[in-house]
Design an enzyme around this catalytic site. Structure first.
Site, PDB file in Angstrom:
ATOM      1  N   THR A 101       8.202 -27.848  34.904  1.00  0.00           N
ATOM      2  CA  THR A 101       8.159 -26.669  35.796  1.00  0.00           C
ATOM      3  C   THR A 101       9.587 -26.151  35.915  1.00  0.00           C
ATOM      4  O   THR A 101      10.336 -26.559  36.791  1.00  0.00           O
ATOM      5  CB  THR A 101       7.644 -27.065  37.196  1.00  0.00           C
ATOM      6  OG1 THR A 101       8.409 -28.196  37.649  1.00  0.00           O
ATOM      7  CG2 THR A 101       6.168 -27.407  37.163  1.00  0.00           C
ATOM      8  N   THR A 136       7.216 -31.174  40.028  1.00  0.00           N
ATOM      9  CA  THR A 136       7.875 -30.528  41.174  1.00  0.00           C
ATOM     10  C   THR A 136       7.542 -29.041  41.144  1.00  0.00           C
ATOM     11  O   THR A 136       7.786 -28.374  40.132  1.00  0.00           O
ATOM     12  CB  THR A 136       9.392 -30.718  41.098  1.00  0.00           C
ATOM     13  OG1 THR A 136       9.666 -32.121  41.061  1.00  0.00           O
ATOM     14  CG2 THR A 136      10.078 -30.104  42.306  1.00  0.00           C
ATOM     15  N   VAL A 171      11.205 -39.644  39.961  1.00  0.00           N
ATOM     16  CA  VAL A 171      11.778 -40.498  38.919  1.00  0.00           C
ATOM     17  C   VAL A 171      13.212 -40.081  38.628  1.00  0.00           C
ATOM     18  O   VAL A 171      13.673 -39.035  39.060  1.00  0.00           O
ATOM     19  CB  VAL A 171      10.955 -40.413  37.609  1.00  0.00           C
ATOM     20  CG1 VAL A 171       9.531 -40.872  37.848  1.00  0.00           C
ATOM     21  CG2 VAL A 171      11.008 -39.009  37.020  1.00  0.00           C
ATOM     22  N   LYS A 222       9.647 -32.411  48.500  1.00  0.00           N
ATOM     23  CA  LYS A 222      10.316 -32.693  47.212  1.00  0.00           C
ATOM     24  C   LYS A 222      11.412 -31.673  46.934  1.00  0.00           C
ATOM     25  O   LYS A 222      12.532 -32.025  46.548  1.00  0.00           O
ATOM     26  CB  LYS A 222       9.308 -32.681  46.066  1.00  0.00           C
ATOM     27  CG  LYS A 222       9.942 -32.831  44.690  1.00  0.00           C
ATOM     28  CD  LYS A 222      10.729 -34.150  44.564  1.00  0.00           C
ATOM     29  CE  LYS A 222      11.656 -34.143  43.368  1.00  0.00           C
ATOM     30  NZ  LYS A 222      11.000 -34.330  42.089  1.00  0.00           N
ATOM     31  N   ASN A 226      15.875 -32.352  47.164  1.00  0.00           N
ATOM     32  CA  ASN A 226      16.837 -32.100  46.084  1.00  0.00           C
ATOM     33  C   ASN A 226      17.786 -30.960  46.414  1.00  0.00           C
ATOM     34  O   ASN A 226      18.950 -30.990  46.002  1.00  0.00           O
ATOM     35  CB  ASN A 226      16.093 -31.874  44.769  1.00  0.00           C
ATOM     36  CG  ASN A 226      15.658 -33.206  44.165  1.00  0.00           C
ATOM     37  OD1 ASN A 226      16.044 -34.277  44.659  1.00  0.00           O
ATOM     38  ND2 ASN A 226      14.872 -33.148  43.122  1.00  0.00           N
ATOM     39  N   ARG A 229      20.507 -32.533  48.408  1.00  0.00           N
ATOM     40  CA  ARG A 229      21.528 -33.203  47.583  1.00  0.00           C
ATOM     41  C   ARG A 229      22.472 -32.170  46.972  1.00  0.00           C
ATOM     42  O   ARG A 229      23.695 -32.345  46.937  1.00  0.00           O
ATOM     43  CB  ARG A 229      20.839 -34.023  46.506  1.00  0.00           C
ATOM     44  CG  ARG A 229      21.776 -34.921  45.690  1.00  0.00           C
ATOM     45  CD  ARG A 229      20.970 -35.955  44.956  1.00  0.00           C
ATOM     46  NE  ARG A 229      21.745 -36.813  44.080  1.00  0.00           N
ATOM     47  CZ  ARG A 229      22.417 -37.908  44.454  1.00  0.00           C
ATOM     48  NH1 ARG A 229      22.455 -38.252  45.723  1.00  0.00           N
ATOM     49  NH2 ARG A 229      23.054 -38.665  43.569  1.00  0.00           N
ATOM     50  N   CYS A 276      16.543 -31.958  37.624  1.00  0.00           N
ATOM     51  CA  CYS A 276      16.015 -31.794  38.987  1.00  0.00           C
ATOM     52  C   CYS A 276      16.901 -30.918  39.862  1.00  0.00           C
ATOM     53  O   CYS A 276      16.479 -29.870  40.350  1.00  0.00           O
ATOM     54  CB  CYS A 276      15.932 -33.156  39.672  1.00  0.00           C
ATOM     55  SG  CYS A 276      14.867 -34.309  38.873  1.00  0.00           S
ATOM     56  N   LYS A 279      17.491 -27.142  39.519  1.00  0.00           N
ATOM     57  CA  LYS A 279      16.264 -26.318  39.509  1.00  0.00           C
ATOM     58  C   LYS A 279      15.557 -26.302  40.864  1.00  0.00           C
ATOM     59  O   LYS A 279      15.140 -25.262  41.358  1.00  0.00           O
ATOM     60  CB  LYS A 279      15.319 -26.872  38.442  1.00  0.00           C
ATOM     61  CG  LYS A 279      13.865 -26.486  38.565  1.00  0.00           C
ATOM     62  CD  LYS A 279      12.995 -27.066  37.470  1.00  0.00           C
ATOM     63  CE  LYS A 279      12.841 -28.561  37.572  1.00  0.00           C
ATOM     64  NZ  LYS A 279      11.707 -28.992  38.438  1.00  0.00           N
TER      65      LYS A 279
END
Ligand code: SAJ
Length: 446
Positions: A101, A136, A171, A222, A226, A229, A276, A279
């Site tokens: 995605t 995601t 993951v 989710k 991210n 972070r 991750c 995006k």
């Protein structure tokens, strides 16, 4: 089949599980459910990948502890098989969707793979099956994209003819199997009963919390975790640039800041890559783009995307101080993967750095012990270069013989984008050492 009957089949491990997308998420997931005792059918559009898996081999590169052995075991005993044809999913009671995605050039979700998977799955979906999207996705995607497509192509309605949920994966390359077992998951079910059936399923492979929620909450968690972070890393990067400008040392500053309670300043560095973090903030932002004036998330993305350019600036300044223009200089870039000791180069900050250095007229050689195509002899590449630029903190670079590097280079310049080396050691080796986040004063003090 009712949801209660489905949940019973899941608890008895009699449910047949389908997995769409056999990449770094789908393949380990499929193998773990097969290892738990389920019959698993994987579907992927890449025939070569399917053939590799059916031969009992893992197509995933890099160091993934336990994965190759697990693929061999579950394929070997017939519990897991792969195919390219969706008709193999006709009798699946549960189908997990693990396709890419991405976001497009305008940072909008690019759902071609997800939509194709939903359309092709809908045509073969068994009555009463449970579909779970693990990819995601932007908040609102289950309700706005996945549900309508499945209803249109299956001719059945959600919560009547099939059940639907989101359970985003957590993951990380290099820790695929570990993270799938050890990381908590949010089971976002279209009804509370669906969420309960999802926890019954994941309980077979996950040894951490399984929290029930609705799909929107799962999508928000989710993407927000991210984006969090990314913003934290951007803050560290901005403090690094301030330290550099005023003669401070961000690494010492960070160490002392983190002694303060409830502080956890992340590591500044040469950029933020991977599949991750670059995006997911855009997926989160997309969900409210026309409703909320988003400033922090885009600004953090801009700071982090700008870090390879700041390393290029540092390199140009170091060369200028040695009266070598960047144009015509020969440079060695150490590290091309997005993460230390990984072969994964997706959204690599080094790729951005190389482009900018070449646009400025420099000739650039790249070394990376993990990434195919960049594994030539480091010392041969270093010979005659005007500077070396460290972009990835691979373990192999930690023990680099700096005196030998000094001897190989034409100019004794070392740029450190990850604070891997020590200024004093670099100085003792005769290198002119420049580290992201360390101003001139700090370097003299270093
Ligand atoms: N980075 C920094 N400073 C930091 C941390 C990372 O510059 O303090 C850079 C890295 O060099 C890299 C990029 O950011 O280029 C991403 O690093 P990462 O450690 O976040 O690794 P990822 O991209 O594999 O992140 C995944 C994410 N997990 C999922 O999406 C399920 C992330 O949420 C996790 O925190 C991370 O793994 C992890 O540490 O497990």
């Amino acid at each position: 089949m009712s949801l209660a009957e489905l949940q019973n089949k899941i608890e008895q491990k009699e449910a047949v599980i389908g997995v769409i997308g056999l990449g770094y998420v789908g393949l380990p997931v499929a193998c773990m459910f097969a290892q738990a005792g389920f019959r698993v059918i994987g579907v992927d559009i890449q025939a070569a990948r399917v053939a590799t898996i059916n031969a009992g081999r893992s197509p995933i590169e890099g160091v993934e502890p336990g994965l190759a052995e697990l693929v061999a075991a579950v394929v070997g005993d017939g519990r897991f098989q792969a195919a390219t044809d969706y008709t193999h999913l006709t009798h699946a009671d549960v189908v997990l969707i693990d396709v890419e995605t991405l976001v497009d050039g305008d940072n909008r979700p690019q759902y071609a793979a997800l939509k194709s998977a939903c359309r092709r799955l809908g045509r073969v979906l068994a009555a009463g099956a449970l579909v779970i999207v693990e990819s995601t996705i932007a908040p609102g995607t289950i309700d706005g994209v996945v549900r309508p497509l499945l209803e249109q192509t299956s001719g059945r309605r959600v919560n009547e003819g099939f059940y639907l949920g989101a359970c985003p994966e957590r993951v990380m390359p290099g820790k695929l199997l570990h993270n799938l077992r050890a990381m908590s998951r949010v089971c976002g079910g279209s009804t509370p009963e669906t969420a309960a059936a999802m926890t019954a399923l994941y309980r077979h492979v996950v040894q951490a919390d399984l929290d029930t929620a609705d799909p929107l909450t799962a999508e928000l968690v989710k993407t927000a975790e991210n984006a969090y972070r990314d913003v934290q890393i951007a803050f560290a990067n901005e403090v690094a640039l301030i330290c550099q400008a005023v003669g401070g040392d961000v690494w010492r500053v960070r160490e002392l800041v983190n002694k303060s309670p409830y502080r956890q300043m992340h590591r500044p560095g040469a950029g933020v890559g991977g599949h991750c973090i670059p995006k997911d903030p855009w997926l989160l932002a997309h969900s409210a783009a026309d409703k909320v004036p988003l400033r922090l998330i885009p600004a953090a993305r801009a700071v982090n995307d700008g870090m390879p350019g700041r390393v290029a600036d540092l390199t140009a300044q170091a060369l200028a101080a040695a009266r070598r223009p960047l144009t015509g200089a020969r440079l060695l870039v150490l590290g091309y993967a997005y993460l230390a000791d990984s072969d994964d180069a997706r959204n690599s900050p080094s790729a951005a750095l190389v482009r900018q250095l070449q646009q400025a007229g420099a000739a650039v050689a790249v070394h990376d012990p993990w990434v195919p195509g960049f594994q030539a002899d480091l010392w041969a590449l270093a010979a005659g270069c005007d500077a070396a630029v460290l972009m990835v903190a691979h373990q192999a670079y930690r023990d680099l013989d700096l005196a030998r590097l000094r001897a190989a280079l034409r100019m004794p310049i070392l740029i450190d984008g990850r604070h891997l080396f020590d200024a004093a050691q670099a100085g003792e080796a005769g290198l002119d050492y420049h580290c992201i986040g360390q101003g001139t004063v700090a370097r003299r003090a270093g």
